[in-house]
Design a protein around this motif. Structure first.
Motif, PDB file in Angstrom:
ATOM      1  N   GLU A  27      51.586  41.905  53.601  1.00 10.38           N
ATOM      2  CA  GLU A  27      52.700  40.523  53.635  1.00 10.38           C
ATOM      3  C   GLU A  27      51.744  38.709  54.919  1.00 10.38           C
ATOM      4  N   ASP A  28      50.722  39.368  54.740  1.00  6.52           N
ATOM      5  CA  ASP A  28      49.762  37.992  55.016  1.00  6.52           C
ATOM      6  C   ASP A  28      48.644  37.769  53.918  1.00  6.52           C
ATOM      7  N   GLU A  29      48.970  36.935  53.747  1.00 11.61           N
ATOM      8  CA  GLU A  29      48.226  36.809  52.368  1.00 11.61           C
ATOM      9  C   GLU A  29      46.768  36.612  52.553  1.00 11.61           C
ATOM     10  N   GLY A  30      46.624  35.696  53.581  1.00 12.24           N
ATOM     11  CA  GLY A  30      45.416  35.472  53.848  1.00 12.24           C
ATOM     12  C   GLY A  30      44.241  36.788  54.951  1.00 12.24           C
ATOM     13  N   LEU A  31      44.823  37.796  54.803  1.00 16.30           N
ATOM     14  CA  LEU A  31      44.462  38.351  55.373  1.00 16.30           C
ATOM     15  C   LEU A  31      44.476  39.550  54.117  1.00 16.30           C
ATOM     16  N   VAL A  32      44.969  39.676  53.167  1.00 15.75           N
ATOM     17  CA  VAL A  32      44.442  40.322  51.719  1.00 15.75           C
ATOM     18  C   VAL A  32      43.331  40.319  50.916  1.00 15.75           C
ATOM     19  N   LEU A  33      43.085  38.675  51.112  1.00 18.49           N
ATOM     20  CA  LEU A  33      42.346  38.463  50.325  1.00 18.49           C
ATOM     21  C   LEU A  33      41.161  38.646  51.388  1.00 18.49           C
ATOM     22  N   ALA A  34      41.057  38.091  52.434  1.00 19.51           N
ATOM     23  CA  ALA A  34      39.873  38.459  53.373  1.00 19.51           C
ATOM     24  C   ALA A  34      39.394  39.763  52.936  1.00 19.51           C
ATOM     25  N   ALA A  35      40.644  41.087  53.332  1.00 17.37           N
ATOM     26  CA  ALA A  35      40.232  42.082  53.192  1.00 17.37           C
ATOM     27  C   ALA A  35      39.371  42.849  51.410  1.00 17.37           C
ATOM     28  N   GLU A  36      40.406  41.693  50.133  1.00 17.98           N
ATOM     29  CA  GLU A  36      39.207  41.540  49.243  1.00 17.98           C
ATOM     30  C   GLU A  36      38.311  41.593  48.631  1.00 17.98           C
ATOM     31  N   LYS A  37      37.941  39.343  49.939  1.00 18.56           N
ATOM     32  CA  LYS A  37      36.497  39.531  49.639  1.00 18.56           C
ATOM     33  C   LYS A  37      35.084  40.172  50.552  1.00 18.56           C
ATOM     34  N   ARG A  38      35.709  41.217  51.731  1.00 14.54           N
ATOM     35  CA  ARG A  38      35.053  42.057  52.002  1.00 14.54           C
ATOM     36  C   ARG A  38      34.471  43.562  51.418  1.00 14.54           C
ATOM     37  N   GLN A  39      35.684  43.790  50.510  1.00  7.46           N
ATOM     38  CA  GLN A  39      35.860  44.767  50.084  1.00  7.46           C
ATOM     39  C   GLN A  39      33.919  45.101  49.037  1.00  7.46           C
ATOM     40  N   LEU A  40      34.491  43.121  48.141  1.00  4.50           N
ATOM     41  CA  LEU A  40      33.280  43.251  47.430  1.00  4.50           C
ATOM     42  C   LEU A  40      32.034  42.714  47.742  1.00  4.50           C
ATOM     43  N   VAL A  41      32.664  42.864  49.009  1.00  7.16           N
ATOM     44  CA  VAL A  41      30.671  41.578  49.585  1.00  7.16           C
ATOM     45  C   VAL A  41      30.400  43.498  49.632  1.00  7.16           C
ATOM     46  N   LYS A  42      30.601  44.453  50.561  1.00  6.28           N
ATOM     47  CA  LYS A  42      30.788  45.679  50.506  1.00  6.28           C
ATOM     48  C   LYS A  42      29.785  46.594  49.758  1.00  6.28           C
ATOM     49  N   ILE A  43      30.348  45.987  48.144  1.00  5.91           N
ATOM     50  CA  ILE A  43      30.322  47.103  46.461  1.00  5.91           C
ATOM     51  C   ILE A  43      28.596  46.219  46.648  1.00  5.91           C
ATOM     52  N   GLN A  44      29.017  44.980  46.660  1.00  6.27           N
ATOM     53  CA  GLN A  44      27.555  44.215  46.620  1.00  6.27           C
ATOM     54  C   GLN A  44      26.005  44.818  46.737  1.00  6.27           C
ATOM     55  N   HIS A  45      26.496  44.611  48.178  1.00  6.80           N
ATOM     56  CA  HIS A  45      25.766  46.038  49.638  1.00  6.80           C
ATOM     57  C   HIS A  45      25.258  47.128  48.982  1.00  6.80           C
ATOM     58  N   TYR A  46      26.180  47.875  48.635  1.00  9.62           N
ATOM     59  CA  TYR A  46      25.632  48.811  48.639  1.00  9.62           C
ATOM     60  C   TYR A  46      24.932  48.799  47.067  1.00  9.62           C
ATOM     61  N   GLN A  47      25.493  48.331  45.804  1.00  8.48           N
ATOM     62  CA  GLN A  47      24.791  47.999  44.671  1.00  8.48           C
ATOM     63  C   GLN A  47      23.167  47.872  44.935  1.00  8.48           C
ATOM     64  N   GLU A  48      22.943  46.954  46.285  1.00 11.95           N
ATOM     65  CA  GLU A  48      22.028  46.097  46.435  1.00 11.95           C
ATOM     66  C   GLU A  48      21.163  47.450  46.624  1.00 11.95           C
ATOM     67  N   GLU A  49      21.148  47.647  47.589  1.00 15.03           N
ATOM     68  CA  GLU A  49      21.536  48.875  48.173  1.00 15.03           C
ATOM     69  C   GLU A  49      20.333  50.230  47.458  1.00 15.03           C
ATOM     70  N   GLN A  50      21.437  49.907  46.193  1.00 15.34           N
ATOM     71  CA  GLN A  50      20.838  51.314  45.124  1.00 15.34           C
ATOM     72  C   GLN A  50      20.135  51.143  44.838  1.00 15.34           C
ATOM     73  N   ARG A  51      19.962  49.712  44.193  1.00 18.58           N
ATOM     74  CA  ARG A  51      18.744  48.657  43.377  1.00 18.58           C
ATOM     75  C   ARG A  51      17.227  49.352  44.149  1.00 18.58           C
ATOM     76  N   ILE A  52      17.342  48.332  45.259  1.00 19.84           N
ATOM     77  CA  ILE A  52      16.402  48.357  46.274  1.00 19.84           C
ATOM     78  C   ILE A  52      15.939  49.952  46.366  1.00 19.84           C
ATOM     79  N   ARG A  53      16.245  50.766  46.800  1.00 16.29           N
ATOM     80  CA  ARG A  53      16.268  52.199  46.731  1.00 16.29           C
ATOM     81  C   ARG A  53      15.535  52.764  45.889  1.00 16.29           C
ATOM     82  N   LYS A  54      16.418  52.275  44.299  1.00 12.39           N
ATOM     83  CA  LYS A  54      15.125  52.757  42.913  1.00 12.39           C
ATOM     84  C   LYS A  54      14.650  52.329  42.470  1.00 12.39           C
TER      85      LYS A  54
END
Length: 310
Positions: A217-244
């Protein structure tokens, strides 16, 4: 397996995780945090204080969220607890050992010769979206022990790793209906509000459903959660790229070293009077060309010609 699907449904999102446990004025948050501390770390609580309960979306950074908690036990003992939802890594192991040491160190008044009388226990509770294959259990507890298995006297540090995926093993062995309250909480953290878990008439299920609805119900929290999820995905992909890239770089270095060693060995066998320094710092392509030339009994001038090429 059908799930209830509000906009944000993943309790492993660290913003949702903190929202679920940080507000001690909310009886539902208090209930869940008390349940975790008492059933996972076996600490009988009298008072619980979250020292970093702020959850302002505009001030949320990309750094991992750690819940900083202080507990007063039924015996009047103070215990510092740090809690996080994370994944296994060497960095996490090191980071939380550093946290534990720093939390103890912060309790020390350097001018107080009796400071040890005021030191209190430090506990870390990590919810891990992973399983340590060497320790197949839902809650993996650590504290310093000697070689006979006895815990260090007056021990002040304990760590608990809640291996979320292992709840599926327990579900297969015993079934959801046999779950304790803490096992239900762990199941929902890992699986979400599945149809199966929603069939249970249980306070933990009701609370976690209510808190997720409130979060959405809190639009600000939802948007922040979506942003954090995207950042985590980006960090994971970057870690995978560096490892490769690291693996590929290591493979290339290994091939280069092997080609160099083989070429120098063959060169010495054919031109024993010559110095092999001319074969230092060449490319993999040149080592392969020189090796082929040596195999085909080419003369020294031909070898030097290959070396001198741009």
């Amino acid at each position: 397996m059908e799930k209830i699907r509000p906009r944000i449904a993943d309790f492993k999102n660290d913003l949702v995780f903190k929202y679920l446990l940080s507000n001690m004025k909310d009886v539902q948050c208090y209930y869940l945090l008390k349940l975790i501390i008492e059933e996972i770390a076996h600490i009988k609580t009298q008072e619980i204080t979250v020292l970093n309960s702020e959850l302002n979306p505009s001030h949320i950074s990309d750094k991992d969220m750690i819940l900083d908690v202080q507990v007063k036990t039924e015996d009047g003992e103070l215990i510092d607890i740090e809690m996080q939802n994370t994944k296994f890594s060497r960095e996490i192991y090191h980071r939380f050992q550093a946290y534990e040491s720093r939390m103890l160190d912060h309790q020390v008044n350097r001018g107080d010769k009796k400071y040890s009388e005021n030191l209190h226990k430090v506990v870390t509770i990590l919810f891990i979206d992973d399983i340590d294959k060497d320790n197949l259990e839902l809650i993996d507890a650590y504290m310093p022990r000697n070689r006979h298995g006895y815990v260090r006297r007056f021990n002040l540090i304990e760590s608990y790793f809640v291996q979320l995926p292992f709840i599926k093993v327990i579900e297969k062995e015993r079934g959801i209906k046999s779950f304790s309250k803490s096992e239900i909480l762990i199941y929902i953290l890992y699986q979400g509000l599945t149809h199966d878990i929603m069939t249970l008439d249980n306070e933990v299920v009701t609370i976690m459903k209510d808190k997720l609805e409130q979060f959405n119900e809190d639009e600000g929290l939802v948007l922040a959660a979506e942003k954090r999820q995207l950042v985590k995905i980006q960090h994971y992909q970057e870690e995978q790229r560096i490892r490769k890239e690291s693996l590929e770089e290591g493979k290339a270095e290994g091939e280069l070293l092997k080609a160099k060693e083989n070429t120098i060995a063959l060169f010495k066998s054919k031109f024993s009077q010559e110095h092999d320094e001319i074969l230092e710092n060449l490319t993999l392509e040149k080592y392969n060309l020189i090796f082929d030339a040596l195999i085909n009994d080419q003369d020294l001038e031909r070898i030097k010609e290959i070396i001198s090429r741009d």
